[in-house]
Write an enzyme that holds these catalytic residues in place. Structure first.
Site, short mmCIF file in Angstrom:
data_model
loop_
_atom_site.label_atom_id
_atom_site.label_comp_id
_atom_site.label_asym_id
_atom_site.label_seq_id
_atom_site.Cartn_x
_atom_site.Cartn_y
_atom_site.Cartn_z
N ASP A 73 2.30 -12.81 -59.44
CA ASP A 73 1.81 -12.12 -60.63
C ASP A 73 2.78 -11.00 -61.00
OD1 ASP A 73 -0.74 -11.07 -58.39
OD2 ASP A 73 1.19 -10.09 -58.70
N ASP A 75 3.05 -7.05 -62.71
CA ASP A 75 2.40 -5.81 -63.12
C ASP A 75 3.37 -4.97 -63.93
OD1 ASP A 75 0.26 -6.68 -61.62
OD2 ASP A 75 0.82 -5.51 -59.85
N ASP A 153 2.54 3.31 -53.00
CA ASP A 153 2.29 3.33 -51.56
C ASP A 153 3.54 3.16 -50.71
OD1 ASP A 153 2.58 0.69 -52.32
OD2 ASP A 153 0.58 0.07 -51.69
#
Length: 453
Positions: A73, A75, A153
């Site tokens: 995917d 983002d 992160d």
């Protein structure tokens, strides 16, 4: 609150290394190609830029492209607020409470768009809320591209690709960590894990998925902070379990979870069985994860029901044995044990009914598969979850929990024609008759002769 944000922000904004940052790679310095990027993701970035906003491909998509892999995917990060993104795309909706994001839907493909996240300075208290442990409960604080990078992160997930200028941007040393094949958290590890304990699971998952090592300071607090996962909603941890065990590296993930004490908060009852020294339980789980990884590698389907059946069966088996020892018959004991175990597990990882019901069928089939006489074998073959139950039976035999007897019989039965199946069933019936079924035969009843009228 201010002291908390000062601590987190100062930890996150420390430079991870002595290398000169930011680092920008031109088109001829990286391997990312627009041909590998979803057309829909390119459309979203183009429309955002046409609307006067920034637009970068970010996260795992850029990481995988840099590693020569095809992302699942894509983002996008932007300086547009969720409401501004929503106005640009009618085929979108805003989701999330902790941090708002926008899903732009193109048929079955969803492009996730996030607004640059910012630091938690004074004046943003209304947009950011943390609990006593430091876990962020709401985090709608927007900022700049540089601030967004240090709020992510792990360094390897904080790379940005500009499809307009064909450049890759690194603000936190992610390119260096890709070269070193390391997963390193951005900022102070303890603060970041307290901010969101699920990051501990993500650290393990990325290390297993990428075949990277966990950087020393990233790994150091994991065992101590593992109990923080008990604060995470059960529904969110269910989603995380699927990511951990259904992406093709389940066995490696499991080993890391156990090493860092992260398996216990997810499956405490299962961990208790493993702590008791039950070698067959350990073998069953490991063999089940090996089989799962093999199926995923062969592009075969894997259901969460089977994953949870593997993880919880050792607990069900133990509780079922206890109930039988108290005098409860076998099948009611299984049903009661399953009910008890699933109810207790729901407090840690929720299990939706669409998975918990097939899981119970898989367990129940373990008691029905040995019963093969008459029409039973053919009826079981037509059972909706026969294949899953049969695979689970093979798994129990592979792990040494039960003797390897039934599995080969059911394998042959599936491959046999109708005549051969009849012969196999008759042989089973004959074998049972020759050795007896263990029941005391009733004496035949003699009807009394009717009294003479």
């Amino acid at each position: 609150m201010a002291n908390l944000w000062t601590k987190i922000t100062s930890a996150v904004t420390r430079k991870p290394s002595a290398e000169k940052l930011p680092r920008v790679l031109s088109r001829d310095e990286h391997v990312v190609s627009r041909k590998q990027i979803s057309d829909n993701a390119l459309k979203v970035m183009h429309r955002l830029r046409s609307g006067g906003f920034d637009a970068f491909l970010v996260g795992g998509g850029v990481r995988d492209l840099m590693l020569g892999k095809q992302p699942k995917d894509f983002d996008i990060a932007t300086d547009a607020t969720p409401e501004e993104v929503r106005q640009l795309f009618r085929n979108s909706r805003i989701i999330g409470r902790r941090f708002k994001i926008v899903h732009v839907r193109f048929g079955r493909e969803i492009i996730e768009v996030t607004t640059y996240r910012g630091s938690h300075e004074d004046g943003n208290a209304k947009s950011a809320v943390a609990g006593e442990s430091g876990m962020l409960l709401r985090d709608n604080v927007y900022g700049t591209l540089e601030e967004d990078a240090i709020r992510r992160d792990f360094t390897v997930n904080a790379l940005y690709y500009c499809s307009d200028k064909f450049t890759v941007h690194d603000y936190v040393g992610g390119l260096s960590d890709l070269e070193k094949r390391e997963v390193r958290i951005i900022g102070d590890a303890s603060s970041r894990y307290q901010e969101d304990p699920v990051r501990m699971l993500r650290a393990v998952r990325f290390a297993a998925k990428l075949d990277f090592t966990l950087e020393k300071r990233t790994a150091a607090p994991l065992q101590q902070l593992a109990p923080l996962l008990e604060q995470i909603p059960a529904a969110r941890l269910f989603d995380e379990v699927l990511k951990l065990f259904m992406e093709g590296q389940a066995l490696r993930v499991y080993a890391l979870l156990k090493h860092y004490n992260l398996f216990r908060p997810l499956f405490p009852a299962t961990q208790a069985v493993l702590d008791s020294g039950d070698s067959s339980a350990s073998a069953l789980i490991e063999q089940g994860l090996i089989n799962t990884d093999t199926r995923i590698g062969q592009n075969k389907p894997v259901t969460p029901a089977f994953i949870f059946a593997i993880m919880l069966w050792p607990v069900v088996r133990r509780e079922m044995a206890q109930l039988q020892a108290e005098g409860m018959p076998e099948i009611p004991a299984l049903h009661q044990a399953a009910q008890n175990v699933v109810s207790a597990q729901q407090a840690h990882t929720s299990i939706p009914k669409r998975f918990s019901m097939p899981m119970r069928d898989i367990w129940e089939l373990q008691l029905r598969l040995p019963r093969r006489t008459g029409r039973r074998a053919q009826e079981l073959l037509e059972h909706r979850y026969f294949r899953a139950g049969y695979d689970f039976l093979l798994l129990r035999e592979q792990s040494g929990e039960i003797p390897e007897e039934l599995g080969p019989w059911w394998t042959a039965f599936q491959e046999a024609d109708e005549s051969a199946r009849d012969g196999m069933q008759k042989k089973v019936a004959g074998d049972r008759s020759s050795r007896g079924n263990g029941r005391r035969r009733r004496k035949p009843r003699h009807r009394k002769s009717p009294r003479p009228s």
